[in-house]
Design an enzyme around this catalytic site. Structure first.
Site, PDB file in Angstrom:
ATOM      1  N   SER A  26       0.861  -1.225  -0.069  1.00  0.00           N
ATOM      2  CA  SER A  26      -0.059  -0.049  -0.121  1.00  0.00           C
ATOM      3  C   SER A  26       0.941   1.188  -0.008  1.00  0.00           C
ATOM      4  O   SER A  26       2.077   1.221   0.406  1.00  0.00           O
ATOM      5  CB  SER A  26      -0.599  -0.096   1.172  1.00  0.00           C
ATOM      6  OG  SER A  26      -1.149   1.181   1.860  1.00  0.00           O
ATOM      7  N   ILE A 147      17.517  26.854 -14.589  1.00  0.00           N
ATOM      8  CA  ILE A 147      17.548  27.927 -15.443  1.00  0.00           C
ATOM      9  C   ILE A 147      16.383  28.142 -16.518  1.00  0.00           C
ATOM     10  O   ILE A 147      16.704  27.257 -17.476  1.00  0.00           O
ATOM     11  CB  ILE A 147      19.093  28.277 -16.229  1.00  0.00           C
ATOM     12  CG1 ILE A 147      20.027  28.236 -14.922  1.00  0.00           C
ATOM     13  CG2 ILE A 147      19.295  29.444 -16.962  1.00  0.00           C
ATOM     14  CD1 ILE A 147      21.512  28.283 -15.593  1.00  0.00           C
ATOM     15  N   CYS A 153       8.510  32.131 -16.027  1.00  0.00           N
ATOM     16  CA  CYS A 153       9.714  32.629 -16.263  1.00  0.00           C
ATOM     17  C   CYS A 153       9.895  33.028 -17.699  1.00  0.00           C
ATOM     18  O   CYS A 153       9.233  32.006 -18.493  1.00  0.00           O
ATOM     19  CB  CYS A 153      10.673  31.434 -15.887  1.00  0.00           C
ATOM     20  SG  CYS A 153      12.255  31.543 -16.407  1.00  0.00           S
ATOM     21  N   THR A 155      12.888  33.771 -19.293  1.00  0.00           N
ATOM     22  CA  THR A 155      14.366  33.775 -19.489  1.00  0.00           C
ATOM     23  C   THR A 155      14.644  33.160 -20.870  1.00  0.00           C
ATOM     24  O   THR A 155      15.498  33.871 -21.529  1.00  0.00           O
ATOM     25  CB  THR A 155      15.189  33.136 -18.472  1.00  0.00           C
ATOM     26  OG1 THR A 155      14.931  33.979 -17.093  1.00  0.00           O
ATOM     27  CG2 THR A 155      16.615  33.016 -18.742  1.00  0.00           C
ATOM     28  N   GLY A 235       5.899  36.222 -12.047  1.00  0.00           N
ATOM     29  CA  GLY A 235       7.442  36.026 -11.878  1.00  0.00           C
ATOM     30  C   GLY A 235       7.864  37.041 -10.983  1.00  0.00           C
ATOM     31  O   GLY A 235       7.244  38.082 -10.819  1.00  0.00           O
TER      32      GLY A 235
HETATM   33  P1  5GP Z   1       7.500  26.763 -11.270  1.00  0.00           P
HETATM   34  O1  5GP Z   1       7.294  25.764 -10.175  1.00  0.00           O
HETATM   35  O2  5GP Z   1       6.445  27.867 -11.329  1.00  0.00           O
HETATM   36  O3  5GP Z   1       7.537  25.991 -12.578  1.00  0.00           O
HETATM   37  O4  5GP Z   1       8.938  27.687 -10.934  1.00  0.00           O
HETATM   38  C1  5GP Z   1       9.044  28.429  -9.748  1.00  0.00           C
HETATM   39  C2  5GP Z   1      10.342  29.128  -9.904  1.00  0.00           C
HETATM   40  O5  5GP Z   1      10.607  29.871 -10.962  1.00  0.00           O
HETATM   41  C3  5GP Z   1      10.854  29.791  -8.786  1.00  0.00           C
HETATM   42  O6  5GP Z   1      11.353  29.139  -7.600  1.00  0.00           O
HETATM   43  C4  5GP Z   1      12.102  30.795  -9.164  1.00  0.00           C
HETATM   44  O7  5GP Z   1      13.320  30.232  -9.308  1.00  0.00           O
HETATM   45  C5  5GP Z   1      11.388  30.773 -10.985  1.00  0.00           C
HETATM   46  N1  5GP Z   1      10.878  32.264 -11.092  1.00  0.00           N
HETATM   47  C6  5GP Z   1       9.973  32.795 -10.425  1.00  0.00           C
HETATM   48  N2  5GP Z   1       9.762  34.068 -10.908  1.00  0.00           N
HETATM   49  C7  5GP Z   1      10.600  34.304 -11.859  1.00  0.00           C
HETATM   50  C8  5GP Z   1      10.775  35.175 -12.793  1.00  0.00           C
HETATM   51  O8  5GP Z   1      10.201  36.396 -12.879  1.00  0.00           O
HETATM   52  N3  5GP Z   1      11.888  35.026 -13.882  1.00  0.00           N
HETATM   53  C9  5GP Z   1      12.412  34.033 -13.791  1.00  0.00           C
HETATM   54  N4  5GP Z   1      13.313  33.753 -14.861  1.00  0.00           N
HETATM   55  N5  5GP Z   1      12.445  32.964 -13.086  1.00  0.00           N
HETATM   56  C10 5GP Z   1      11.390  33.137 -12.135  1.00  0.00           C
END
Ligand code: 5GP
Length: 315
Positions: A26, A147, A153, A155, A235
């Site tokens: 289980s 990254i 995000c 990026t 973000g």
């Molecule tokens: P999720 O679980 O939503 O897929 O990812 C969360 C992570 O996204 C956070 O812990 C952080 O590392 C990243 N993150 C949060 N806000 C931003 C943002 O505005 N830009 C970028 N590049 N990464 C973000």
């Protein structure tokens, strides 16, 4: 000439976990608690190693109160004042072992973090970085890996930089564990199965943003439209966050996060039970009695389709 790495790098969606012979009867027999002893600080940590991200819509004190009941961890966002920390700490002393404080890299940020740590010394320490070995050898205990995989995000779109998260976790975990360091898989989990895959790939901790957004305990405005409720989720380097806290976007940088409206999901407790139930099931399917054994019991199969999409719009 620029170099092309021809090795295929994979994301959570590119694999499934191969079921293995299991004697577990289980999923209630599965233990998700882990105990870590950290290489450099020699500190110990015991709990279920899932972390609410330090975003102001996710890493709230309200979230921490619920998560600590389940022994989950909260990386509290950096916009609470010292007074708010003191109040929370005095009312919720049992939660403190499951909290980390966050900091920016400015001098005033460090000052505030220092003050919080003086008052509440149990808060932890995380860093972001791809050079896992170097960071661990320079004194870091836990390296945050990710990254560009985050749900809000941008990026990868803005900079073209990134690394598929499953491969990043597998490679970084291997480097870290060789030095007795630890890693957090940060970002990119969209369902309990992804969290299980991150642990299977070797993550010691998994950090969640989007999966914990949109709940009563999440920060962000509640919006009502056409009889439906939504919560704002953004973000930490989105226009919304930068306008809120930094008075706008600095000229030299583009925003690297988006702002979305998440359908309101009610209390986070249901989502937590769903996630923990899912991972317990994963463990029974692959024959891991403890979360610690999951990565040793993991074989990933590469797939071209992981779920049946026939009714994907219907929950
Ligand atoms: P999720 O679980 O939503 O897929 O990812 C969360 C992570 O996204 C956070 O812990 C952080 O590392 C990243 N993150 C949060 N806000 C931003 C943002 O505005 N830009 C970028 N590049 N990464 C973000």
């Amino acid at each position: 000439m620029p170099h092309i790495d021809n090795d295929v790098k994979l994301d959570f969606k590119d694999v499934l976990l191969r079921p293995k012979r299991s004697t577990l009867k289980s999923r209630s027999e599965v233990d998700l608690t882990r105990s870590f002893s950290f290489r450099n600080s020699k500190q110990m940590y015991t709990g279920i190693p899932i972390i609410a991200a330090n975003m102001d819509t996710v890493g709230t004190f309200e979230m921490a109160k619920v998560l600590c009941k389940f022994s989950l961890f909260t990386a509290v966002h950096k916009h609470y004042s010292l007074k708010q920390w003191e109040e929370f700490a005095s009312q919720n002393p049992d939660c403190l072992e499951h909290l980390a404080a966050s900091s920016g890299t400015g001098a005033s940020d460090f000052k505030q973090l220092e003050q919080i740590l003086e008052t509440i010394p149990q808060a932890g320490n995380v860093v972001t970085g791809e050079m896992v070995e170097e960071l661990i050898l320079s004194g870091a205990d836990i390296i945050k890996v990710g990254i560009g995989p985050g749900s809000v995000c941008t990026t990868r779109k803005k900079t073209g930089v990134g690394y598929p998260q499953l491969s990043a976790v597998m490679e970084c975990a291997d480097a870290a564990h060789g030095l007795k360091g630890h890693i957090i898989s940060d970002g990119g989990c969209s369902c309990p199965g992804d969290v299980a895959k991150a642990f299977g790939a070797g993550a010691d901790f998994v950090m969640l943003g989007g999966m914990l957004a949109g709940h009563s305990e999440s920060g962000g405005e509640l919006i009502e439209r056409d009889g439906k409720q939504y919560k704002l989720f953004y973000g930490m380097s989105s226009d919304t966050a930068m306008k809120k806290y930094a008075g706008g976007i600095a000229e030299y940088r583009a925003s690297e996060g988006k702002t979305v409206e998440v359908p309101f999901k009610g209390d986070v407790e249901h989502t937590i039970r769903d996630i923990l139930g899912g991972i317990r099931s994963t463990c029974t399917y692959v024959g891991a009695a403890k979360l610690k054994e999951l990565s040793r019991r993991t074989t990933f199969i590469r797939v071209t389709q992981q779920v049946n999409l026939s009714f994907s719009g219907v929950s």
